[in-house]
Design a protein around this motif. Structure first.
Motif, PDB file in Angstrom:
ATOM      1  N   CYS A  17     -59.269 -70.004  48.468  1.00 44.71           N
ATOM      2  CA  CYS A  17     -58.204 -70.525  48.346  1.00 44.71           C
ATOM      3  C   CYS A  17     -57.209 -70.453  49.510  1.00 44.71           C
ATOM      4  N   LEU A  18     -56.962 -69.463  49.796  1.00 44.84           N
ATOM      5  CA  LEU A  18     -55.878 -69.203  50.951  1.00 44.84           C
ATOM      6  C   LEU A  18     -56.410 -69.832  52.186  1.00 44.84           C
ATOM      7  N   ALA A  19     -57.873 -69.845  52.384  1.00 47.76           N
ATOM      8  CA  ALA A  19     -58.441 -70.431  53.590  1.00 47.76           C
ATOM      9  C   ALA A  19     -58.190 -72.011  53.404  1.00 47.76           C
ATOM     10  N   VAL A  20     -58.606 -72.558  52.260  1.00 51.45           N
ATOM     11  CA  VAL A  20     -58.272 -74.136  52.000  1.00 51.45           C
ATOM     12  C   VAL A  20     -56.769 -74.280  52.142  1.00 51.45           C
ATOM     13  N   LEU A  21     -55.718 -73.441  51.969  1.00 51.28           N
ATOM     14  CA  LEU A  21     -54.437 -73.719  52.230  1.00 51.28           C
ATOM     15  C   LEU A  21     -53.989 -73.431  53.572  1.00 51.28           C
ATOM     16  N   GLY A  22     -55.107 -73.277  54.471  1.00 51.26           N
ATOM     17  CA  GLY A  22     -54.755 -73.165  55.942  1.00 51.26           C
ATOM     18  C   GLY A  22     -54.742 -71.816  56.592  1.00 51.26           C
ATOM     19  N   TYR A  23     -54.691 -70.878  55.607  1.00 49.48           N
ATOM     20  CA  TYR A  23     -54.624 -69.434  56.177  1.00 49.48           C
ATOM     21  C   TYR A  23     -55.766 -68.890  56.768  1.00 49.48           C
ATOM     22  N   LYS A  24     -55.607 -68.424  57.886  1.00 47.89           N
ATOM     23  CA  LYS A  24     -57.153 -67.587  58.700  1.00 47.89           C
ATOM     24  C   LYS A  24     -57.217 -66.210  57.722  1.00 47.89           C
ATOM     25  N   THR A  25     -58.351 -66.296  56.859  1.00 53.10           N
ATOM     26  CA  THR A  25     -58.546 -65.282  55.875  1.00 53.10           C
ATOM     27  C   THR A  25     -59.736 -64.622  56.025  1.00 53.10           C
ATOM     28  N   LEU A  26     -59.926 -63.330  55.876  1.00 48.29           N
ATOM     29  CA  LEU A  26     -61.097 -62.423  55.991  1.00 48.29           C
ATOM     30  C   LEU A  26     -61.239 -61.529  54.640  1.00 48.29           C
ATOM     31  N   CYS A  27     -62.435 -61.744  53.919  1.00 43.66           N
ATOM     32  CA  CYS A  27     -62.451 -60.832  52.673  1.00 43.66           C
ATOM     33  C   CYS A  27     -63.542 -59.937  53.163  1.00 43.66           C
ATOM     34  N   ILE A  28     -63.251 -58.602  52.438  1.00 44.81           N
ATOM     35  CA  ILE A  28     -64.351 -57.554  52.793  1.00 44.81           C
ATOM     36  C   ILE A  28     -64.644 -56.896  51.551  1.00 44.81           C
ATOM     37  N   ASP A  29     -66.149 -56.830  51.401  1.00 44.88           N
ATOM     38  CA  ASP A  29     -66.710 -56.213  50.279  1.00 44.88           C
ATOM     39  C   ASP A  29     -66.640 -54.502  50.687  1.00 44.88           C
ATOM     40  N   PHE A  30     -65.841 -53.870  49.785  1.00 49.90           N
ATOM     41  CA  PHE A  30     -65.742 -52.392  50.072  1.00 49.90           C
ATOM     42  C   PHE A  30     -66.456 -51.679  48.810  1.00 49.90           C
ATOM     43  N   ASP A  31     -67.353 -52.353  48.324  1.00 50.46           N
ATOM     44  CA  ASP A  31     -68.191 -52.103  47.126  1.00 50.46           C
ATOM     45  C   ASP A  31     -69.299 -51.402  47.788  1.00 50.46           C
ATOM     46  N   ALA A  32     -69.703 -50.458  48.533  1.00 54.14           N
ATOM     47  CA  ALA A  32     -70.755 -49.980  49.332  1.00 54.14           C
ATOM     48  C   ALA A  32     -71.724 -49.775  47.832  1.00 54.14           C
ATOM     49  N   GLU A  33     -72.754 -50.029  48.340  1.00 54.78           N
ATOM     50  CA  GLU A  33     -74.015 -49.801  47.433  1.00 54.78           C
ATOM     51  C   GLU A  33     -74.173 -50.914  46.372  1.00 54.78           C
ATOM     52  N   MET A  34     -72.991 -51.340  45.913  1.00 52.44           N
ATOM     53  CA  MET A  34     -73.042 -52.161  44.810  1.00 52.44           C
ATOM     54  C   MET A  34     -72.559 -53.654  45.367  1.00 52.44           C
ATOM     55  N   ARG A  35     -72.574 -53.732  46.638  1.00 52.47           N
ATOM     56  CA  ARG A  35     -72.066 -55.159  47.023  1.00 52.47           C
ATOM     57  C   ARG A  35     -72.542 -56.262  46.386  1.00 52.47           C
ATOM     58  N   ASN A  36     -71.776 -57.101  46.160  1.00 52.95           N
ATOM     59  CA  ASN A  36     -72.160 -58.460  45.918  1.00 52.95           C
ATOM     60  C   ASN A  36     -71.136 -59.770  46.017  1.00 52.95           C
ATOM     61  N   LEU A  37     -70.413 -59.266  46.922  1.00 48.42           N
ATOM     62  CA  LEU A  37     -69.402 -60.465  47.452  1.00 48.42           C
ATOM     63  C   LEU A  37     -69.972 -61.729  48.277  1.00 48.42           C
ATOM     64  N   ASP A  38     -71.143 -61.293  48.692  1.00 45.12           N
ATOM     65  CA  ASP A  38     -71.829 -62.401  49.495  1.00 45.12           C
ATOM     66  C   ASP A  38     -72.605 -63.403  48.494  1.00 45.12           C
ATOM     67  N   LEU A  39     -72.749 -62.969  47.233  1.00 42.65           N
ATOM     68  CA  LEU A  39     -73.298 -63.825  46.450  1.00 42.65           C
ATOM     69  C   LEU A  39     -72.306 -64.734  45.791  1.00 42.65           C
ATOM     70  N   ALA A  40     -71.190 -64.193  45.645  1.00 41.18           N
ATOM     71  CA  ALA A  40     -70.007 -65.113  45.082  1.00 41.18           C
ATOM     72  C   ALA A  40     -69.586 -66.169  46.247  1.00 41.18           C
ATOM     73  N   LEU A  41     -69.965 -65.811  47.578  1.00 40.81           N
ATOM     74  CA  LEU A  41     -69.306 -66.491  48.504  1.00 40.81           C
ATOM     75  C   LEU A  41     -70.600 -67.694  48.961  1.00 40.81           C
ATOM     76  N   GLY A  42     -71.596 -67.543  48.323  1.00 33.99           N
ATOM     77  CA  GLY A  42     -73.064 -68.345  48.713  1.00 33.99           C
ATOM     78  C   GLY A  42     -73.222 -67.878  50.203  1.00 33.99           C
ATOM     79  N   MET A  43     -73.111 -66.532  50.738  1.00 40.12           N
ATOM     80  CA  MET A  43     -73.370 -66.012  51.931  1.00 40.12           C
ATOM     81  C   MET A  43     -74.441 -65.129  51.951  1.00 40.12           C
ATOM     82  N   THR A  44     -75.154 -64.962  50.992  1.00 37.10           N
ATOM     83  CA  THR A  44     -76.288 -63.929  50.941  1.00 37.10           C
ATOM     84  C   THR A  44     -77.132 -63.787  52.431  1.00 37.10           C
ATOM     85  N   ASP A  45     -77.449 -64.767  53.044  1.00 43.29           N
ATOM     86  CA  ASP A  45     -78.206 -64.638  54.227  1.00 43.29           C
ATOM     87  C   ASP A  45     -77.481 -64.382  55.496  1.00 43.29           C
ATOM     88  N   PHE A  46     -76.093 -64.342  55.270  1.00 39.45           N
ATOM     89  CA  PHE A  46     -75.163 -64.193  56.732  1.00 39.45           C
ATOM     90  C   PHE A  46     -74.959 -62.915  56.887  1.00 39.45           C
TER      91      PHE A  46
END
Ligand code: ADP
Ligand code: MG
Length: 250
Positions: free
Chosen positions: A26-55
């Protein structure tokens, strides 16, 4: 100078990863340059919620250890301009990480982005401390469940001890009918956790459906709670957005 926002909860499964993905989008859609970081080492899954698993090839430990430059470590979201993602390592964060290296990564992020949202691990372990000692603001996620509220109250204390003064509460999976049945109100939850409200996010079956369609919630065609995340994102940027009357089924 950008703002680092740590997103945490006392109890797991309350919706941190969902919220980080949705608020960052949403912040990105509003025009802000936004980075999100997964800090949940081992249990990471933010890539799934972003649809970015292969990235994600690199992770934040590659940056902290100096193996890779920040600018080479994150991936740009394919369908949301302004949004980038930095993954967590699949292995635990080593105990001897230099806090100065973590600080310098966040300082570099501040100079390159308007907002950085950090998906912090549940509880108040080392990942939590690294995220909060470097954050300018924190968002605490709870549901209306007692265990989540009690955990949120404890986590709020730990956040304040880590030096966070700008702390806001996001109540997730709100089902007005359930609240009525147990005679709980949003005000009761705010009182129990002791943190000022950022927003309310309804129970929304499209969260599950978007996840399984490998599509960010804000781009999902039937996007109920995405509007509430957008309101919360606007409040993060300082806009005054009134709370919506509940339009969701009970
Ligand atoms: P956490 O990161 O705090 O462990 P997640 O974001 O992974 O929590 O959410 C846990 C589960 O709850 C996931 O299956 C997610 O799809 C679901 N979920 C989160 N928020 C909502 C919501 N508002 N409505 C319905 N399901 C949700
Ligand atoms: Mg998570």
């Amino acid at each position: 100078m950008g703002k680092v926002i740590a997103v945490s909860s006392g109890k797991g499964g309350t919706g941190k990863t969902t919220a980080v993905a949705a608020l960052s989008s949403c912040l990105a859609v509003l025009g802000y340059k936004t980075l999100c970081i997964d800090f949940d080492a081992e249990m990471r899954n933010l890539d799934l919620a972003l649809g970015m698993t292969d990235f994600a090839v690199m992770d934040f430990m590659d940056v902290v250890s100096g193996r890779v430059k920040l600018l080479d470590a994150y991936s740009k979201a394919p369908k949301i301009p302004n949004l980038s993602f930095l993954s967590a390592p699949a292995t635990p964060v080593p105990g001897d990480v230099d806090p100065k290296a973590v600080k310098s990564m966040f300082n570099e992020i501040r100079t390159n982005f308007d907002y950085c949202l950090v998906d912090s691990p549940s509880g108040i372990g080392p990942g939590f401390r690294f995220a909060h000692s470097n954050a300018d603001m924190a968002i605490l996620i709870t549901t209306g469940e007692y265990a989540a509220m009690r955990g949120a109250n404890r986590t709020a204390t730990a956040m304040r001890e880590a030096g966070i003064t700008n702390l806001r509460l996001l109540i997730n999976r709100v089902l007005p009918g359930n609240f009525r049945r147990i005679e709980t109100t949003v005000d009761d939850i705010i009182d129990m956790v002791g943190v000022q409200l950022l927003g309310l996010i309804p129970e929304d079956r499209y969260v599950f459906q978007a996840l399984h369609a490998n599509t960010p919630l804000v781009l999902f065609k039937k996007r109920h709670s995405a509007y509430d995340f957008l309101d919360a994102a606007r409040r993060i940027t300082g806009e005054e957005i009134p709370l919506q009357q509940y339009r969701y089924s009970t």
